[in-house]
Design an enzyme around this catalytic site. Structure first.
Site, PDB file in Angstrom:
ATOM      1  N   GLY A  71       7.301  -1.674   4.588  1.00 18.94           N
ATOM      2  CA  GLY A  71       6.302  -1.411   3.537  1.00 18.94           C
ATOM      3  C   GLY A  71       5.924   0.058   3.455  1.00 18.94           C
ATOM      4  O   GLY A  71       5.888   0.658   2.379  1.00 18.94           O
ATOM      5  N   ARG A  72       5.651   0.666   4.623  1.00 21.39           N
ATOM      6  CA  ARG A  72       5.196   2.068   4.604  1.00 21.39           C
ATOM      7  C   ARG A  72       6.344   3.050   4.430  1.00 21.39           C
ATOM      8  O   ARG A  72       6.138   4.255   4.411  1.00 21.39           O
ATOM      9  CB  ARG A  72       4.388   2.366   5.873  1.00 21.39           C
ATOM     10  CG  ARG A  72       5.100   2.010   7.155  1.00 21.39           C
ATOM     11  CD  ARG A  72       4.138   1.987   8.349  1.00 21.39           C
ATOM     12  NE  ARG A  72       4.788   1.505   9.569  1.00 21.39           N
ATOM     13  CZ  ARG A  72       4.886   0.226   9.907  1.00 21.39           C
ATOM     14  NH1 ARG A  72       4.398  -0.710   9.105  1.00 21.39           N
ATOM     15  NH2 ARG A  72       5.469  -0.132  11.034  1.00 21.39           N
TER      16      ARG A  72
ATOM     17  N   LYS B  75       5.670  -6.352  -1.115  1.00 21.82           N
ATOM     18  CA  LYS B  75       6.920  -6.694  -0.433  1.00 21.82           C
ATOM     19  C   LYS B  75       6.976  -8.202  -0.189  1.00 21.82           C
ATOM     20  O   LYS B  75       7.957  -8.861  -0.494  1.00 21.82           O
ATOM     21  CB  LYS B  75       7.006  -5.916   0.884  1.00 21.82           C
ATOM     22  CG  LYS B  75       8.255  -6.204   1.675  1.00 21.82           C
ATOM     23  CD  LYS B  75       8.344  -5.350   2.919  1.00 21.82           C
ATOM     24  CE  LYS B  75       9.517  -5.820   3.770  1.00 21.82           C
ATOM     25  NZ  LYS B  75       9.653  -5.089   5.025  1.00 21.82           N
TER      26      LYS B  75
ATOM     27  N   GLU C  49       0.306   3.014  11.504  1.00 21.29           N
ATOM     28  CA  GLU C  49       0.824   1.644  11.489  1.00 21.29           C
ATOM     29  C   GLU C  49       2.178   1.599  12.210  1.00 21.29           C
ATOM     30  O   GLU C  49       2.582   0.561  12.712  1.00 21.29           O
ATOM     31  CB  GLU C  49       0.955   1.117  10.051  1.00 21.29           C
ATOM     32  CG  GLU C  49       1.048  -0.404   9.988  1.00 21.29           C
ATOM     33  CD  GLU C  49       0.935  -0.990   8.584  1.00 21.29           C
ATOM     34  OE1 GLU C  49       0.056  -1.833   8.346  1.00 21.29           O
ATOM     35  OE2 GLU C  49       1.739  -0.604   7.712  1.00 21.29           O
TER      36      GLU C  49
ATOM     37  N   GLU D 256      -5.111  -9.595  -1.017  1.00 19.23           N
ATOM     38  CA  GLU D 256      -5.748  -8.669  -1.964  1.00 19.23           C
ATOM     39  C   GLU D 256      -4.929  -8.567  -3.248  1.00 19.23           C
ATOM     40  O   GLU D 256      -5.461  -8.635  -4.364  1.00 19.23           O
ATOM     41  CB  GLU D 256      -5.859  -7.267  -1.340  1.00 19.23           C
ATOM     42  CG  GLU D 256      -6.815  -7.146  -0.170  1.00 19.23           C
ATOM     43  CD  GLU D 256      -6.152  -7.422   1.176  1.00 19.23           C
ATOM     44  OE1 GLU D 256      -5.107  -8.121   1.216  1.00 19.23           O
ATOM     45  OE2 GLU D 256      -6.696  -6.958   2.191  1.00 19.23           O
TER      46      GLU D 256
ATOM     47  N   LYS E 212      -6.247 -10.726   9.621  1.00 23.80           N
ATOM     48  CA  LYS E 212      -5.932 -11.498   8.398  1.00 23.80           C
ATOM     49  C   LYS E 212      -6.246 -12.973   8.623  1.00 23.80           C
ATOM     50  O   LYS E 212      -6.843 -13.635   7.766  1.00 23.80           O
ATOM     51  CB  LYS E 212      -4.444 -11.368   8.054  1.00 23.80           C
ATOM     52  CG  LYS E 212      -4.034 -10.041   7.463  1.00 23.80           C
ATOM     53  CD  LYS E 212      -2.575 -10.101   7.039  1.00 23.80           C
ATOM     54  CE  LYS E 212      -2.029  -8.743   6.677  1.00 23.80           C
ATOM     55  NZ  LYS E 212      -0.598  -8.726   6.440  1.00 23.80           N
TER      56      LYS E 212
ATOM     57  N   HIS F 253     -15.358  23.755   4.262  1.00 19.60           N
ATOM     58  CA  HIS F 253     -16.811  23.734   4.076  1.00 19.60           C
ATOM     59  C   HIS F 253     -17.406  22.431   4.595  1.00 19.60           C
ATOM     60  O   HIS F 253     -18.505  22.040   4.205  1.00 19.60           O
ATOM     61  CB  HIS F 253     -17.137  23.942   2.595  1.00 19.60           C
ATOM     62  CG  HIS F 253     -16.643  25.269   2.106  1.00 19.60           C
ATOM     63  ND1 HIS F 253     -17.383  26.425   2.212  1.00 19.60           N
ATOM     64  CD2 HIS F 253     -15.439  25.636   1.599  1.00 19.60           C
ATOM     65  CE1 HIS F 253     -16.676  27.436   1.749  1.00 19.60           C
ATOM     66  NE2 HIS F 253     -15.481  26.986   1.372  1.00 19.60           N
TER      67      HIS F 253
HETATM   68  O1  F6P Z   1      -1.343  -5.617   6.287  1.00 18.32           O
HETATM   69  C1  F6P Z   1      -0.402  -4.622   6.475  1.00 18.32           C
HETATM   70  C2  F6P Z   1       0.709  -4.703   5.499  1.00 18.32           C
HETATM   71  O2  F6P Z   1       1.586  -5.705   5.865  1.00 18.32           O
HETATM   72  C3  F6P Z   1       1.426  -3.367   5.387  1.00 18.32           C
HETATM   73  O3  F6P Z   1       2.364  -3.193   6.379  1.00 18.32           O
HETATM   74  C4  F6P Z   1       1.986  -3.444   4.009  1.00 18.32           C
HETATM   75  O4  F6P Z   1       2.360  -2.184   3.525  1.00 18.32           O
HETATM   76  C5  F6P Z   1       0.807  -4.038   3.275  1.00 18.32           C
HETATM   77  O5  F6P Z   1       0.262  -4.969   4.181  1.00 18.32           O
HETATM   78  C6  F6P Z   1       1.133  -4.708   1.966  1.00 18.32           C
HETATM   79  O6  F6P Z   1       2.073  -5.708   2.130  1.00 18.32           O
HETATM   80  P1  F6P Z   1       2.855  -6.300   0.887  1.00 18.32           P
HETATM   81  O7  F6P Z   1       3.633  -5.203   0.273  1.00 18.32           O
HETATM   82  O8  F6P Z   1       3.725  -7.390   1.453  1.00 18.32           O
HETATM   83  O9  F6P Z   1       1.833  -6.851  -0.077  1.00 18.32           O
END
Ligand code: F6P
Length: 543
Positions: free
Chosen positions: A267-268, A206, A353, A212, A504, A384
């Protein structure tokens, strides 16, 4: 907004407070032959049996009064009408428009958003068709056989979960992989399974600034250019999904190869936006649209059904009963479907979240508990492993059990065994086995307490005809609206996530300190300082 726990409706609910042991589920069923039918509800294709919850008519009506005291109906209207209910980020929350019909009138800041949604959906559909048919060729003329979605959190969990859930609907010759973790093991193990000439990377973010995702995307691009020997290959092998055109361009992906979404999609809450592109390539545009239609069914249900048979609302209220009145801090989601194995992980982000917050909309601290810990695994595997605790542990864990009448795969009578296990577990959890019942089986007296089951362990049974794209959409929307309802009653903003920021910022600093050859002075706590020094020392020794 008045804190809910200061209202007379909440005081009334508190007057009904019980411990789980005080509720007599056996008695409740014995005294009311209509309990199962009265407490079973329909939402779209989902049949939701709430009769094994520790509620009676008085509790349920007190919970509904609490919902009314929280002006839930007005909150739902504020959501659907595009008000800026995400107040800390000053944004509307309009994921419902992602599954709209062209004629729907959703607006954000007075601007119609449905046409934009359909424009992107049509572009995604055209692109997905070209990949699926082989018309889209890689740089060397090969057709695409592998799609790698690079994203994390909401840009990973939804499509990754749905790709597994809809395995029976996927293209047989195109495999989709999901890379999320900054751990190089994730990307390395994925790249080892694909060939550059037939691989499409979808960089999903987003913000397009997530550490990452950008690190993995850069490494994937370097790998591709190295294998194909030309920077020009990137245009045939990389597309982006984002709200941030500038950062996508800065990364080197042309806007022609970008699929847009908007800041009013959290995002979620984004797996049904362009973030679902990898899923659409896998299952095809028609199945993707069926999934959207499923979401929409539950949107309609949530918006229009009265509170007393509004299933997301009822699930939310029952969750509040357990969290706030019975003091139960976790809630399990147990799909009796192997294909839904990532659904609990998906719901963890969606719920935790969204509602894992202690500050209310007005900046004051919440006076009562908010979001529970969500966890789960598919049945029968969990039986199990951790079900021992569910049946006889000292902690009570309410749970949703999700099952399907028809399987997507037939092997002997295994599906009957699966579904039968689900019903049996709900029965065992709810009604247990009394001391007298155990004794009647001639069990050695010293073993009787060990073989007794207390019962009163509450479950919902959520059953659908089959796990189809539409049903998956319905299940996700059910939980989205449950989460919204709970957030509304607790008076928190379910749509921001400030709690992820501090880590972060600190990570950026620590990463610099681990790798800076000048070894800057450390000003953390003594534990963090020592760990950093040990890491540096070990790296130096390793050479
Ligand atoms: O660190 C949390 C977050 O901001 C989530 O809310 C989001 O889904 C995820 O990181 C990834 O964010 P992006 O889609 O901006 O890479």
């Amino acid at each position: 907004m008045t804190p809910i726990e200061t209202t007379p409706e909440w005081s009334h609910l508190e007057s009904l407070r019980i411990t789980h042991g005080e509720f007599d589920l056996r008695g409740a069923f014995a005294s009311d032959s209509t309990r199962a039918s009265r407490l079973t509800f329909e939402a779209g294709d989902l049949t939701v049996d709430l009769s094994k919850h520790l509620i009676d008519d008085d509790i349920l009506s007190a919970l509904l009064e609490v919902a009314r005291a929280a002006d839930l109906k007005q909150r739902i209207e504020a959501l659907f009408s595009g008000e800026r209910i995400n107040t800390t980020e000053e944004r509307s929350v309009m994921h419902m428009a992602l599954r709209s019909e062209p004629g729907d009138g959703y607006t954000v800041d007075g601007e119609p958003v449905v046409p934009k949604v359909h424009e992107v959906l049509d572009r995604m559909s055209g692109f997905a068709r070209r990949i699926r048919s082989g018309e889209w060729k890689g740089f060397t003329g090969s057709r695409i056989r592998h799609v790698v979605n690079i994203g994390i959190g909401g840009s990973d969990l939804g499509p990754a979960m749905a790709y597994r859930a809809l395995r029976s609907y996927t293209h047989p010759q195109i495999g989709v992989q999901f890379v999320s973790n900054i751990d190089p093991a994730d990307l390395a193990s994925t790249l080892a399974r694909v060939e550059a000439e037939s691989t499409l990377f979808i960089v999903s973010s987003k913000s397009f600034t997530t550490l990452e995702t950008l690190a993995n995307a850069k490494a994937a691009r370097a790998w591709l250019v190295d294998r194909l020997g030309d920077d020009a290959a990137v245009a045939r092998h990389f597309v982006a999904v984002s709200t941030n055109t500038d950062e996508v361009e800065a990364f080197g992906i042309e806007t022609d190869n970008m699929f847009e979404f908007w800041d009013w999609v959290g995002g979620r809450y984004s797996m049904d936006s362009a973030i679902g592109l990898s899923l659409m390539v896998a299952i095809g545009p028609e199945s993707f649209r069926e999934m959207l239609a499923g979401f929409r069914k539950i949107d309609d249900h949530f918006r229009h059904r009265p509170l007393e048979d509004n299933v997301p609302v009822l699930l939310a209220l029952i969750g509040i009963w357990y969290r706030n009145l019975l003091g139960l801090s976790t809630y399990a989601v147990l799909p009796y479907s192997n294909d839904l194995d990532r659904f609990p992980a998906y719901l963890q982000q969606l719920d935790m979240e969204s509602n894992g917050k202690r500050t209310r909309l007005d900046g004051t601290l919440a006076g009562i508990d908010t979001g529970p810990i969500i966890w789960g695994e598919p049945g029968t595997n969990g039986q199990h492993a951790f079900f021992q605790l569910l049946h006889q542990g000292t902690t009570v864990v309410p749970a949703d059990l999700i099952g399907f009448i028809e399987p997507n795969d037939e092997i002997a009578n295994q599906h009957d065994m699966l579904f039968g296990n689900m019903l049996a577990q709900a029965e065992a959890l709810g009604f247990g086995k009394s001391r007298e019942e155990v004794q009647a089986e001639d069990v050695e007296e010293r073993l009787v307490p060990h073989r007794t089951f207390p019962g009163n362990r509450p479950t919902s049974l959520i059953v659908a005809p089959r796990l189809t794209p539409s049903v998956l959409g319905q299940l996700i929307a059910l939980y989205e609206h449950k989460v919204f309802t709970q957030g509304s009653i607790w008076g928190i903003n379910s749509f921001d996530q400030w709690g992820v920021e501090l880590g972060k910022v600190l990570a950026t600093r620590v990463i610099g300190e681990l790798t800076d050859g000048n070894e800057p002075d450390l000003e953390h706590d003594s534990s963090t300082n020592a760990q950093i020094r040990r890491y540096r020392e070990a790296k130096r020794t390793a050479g």
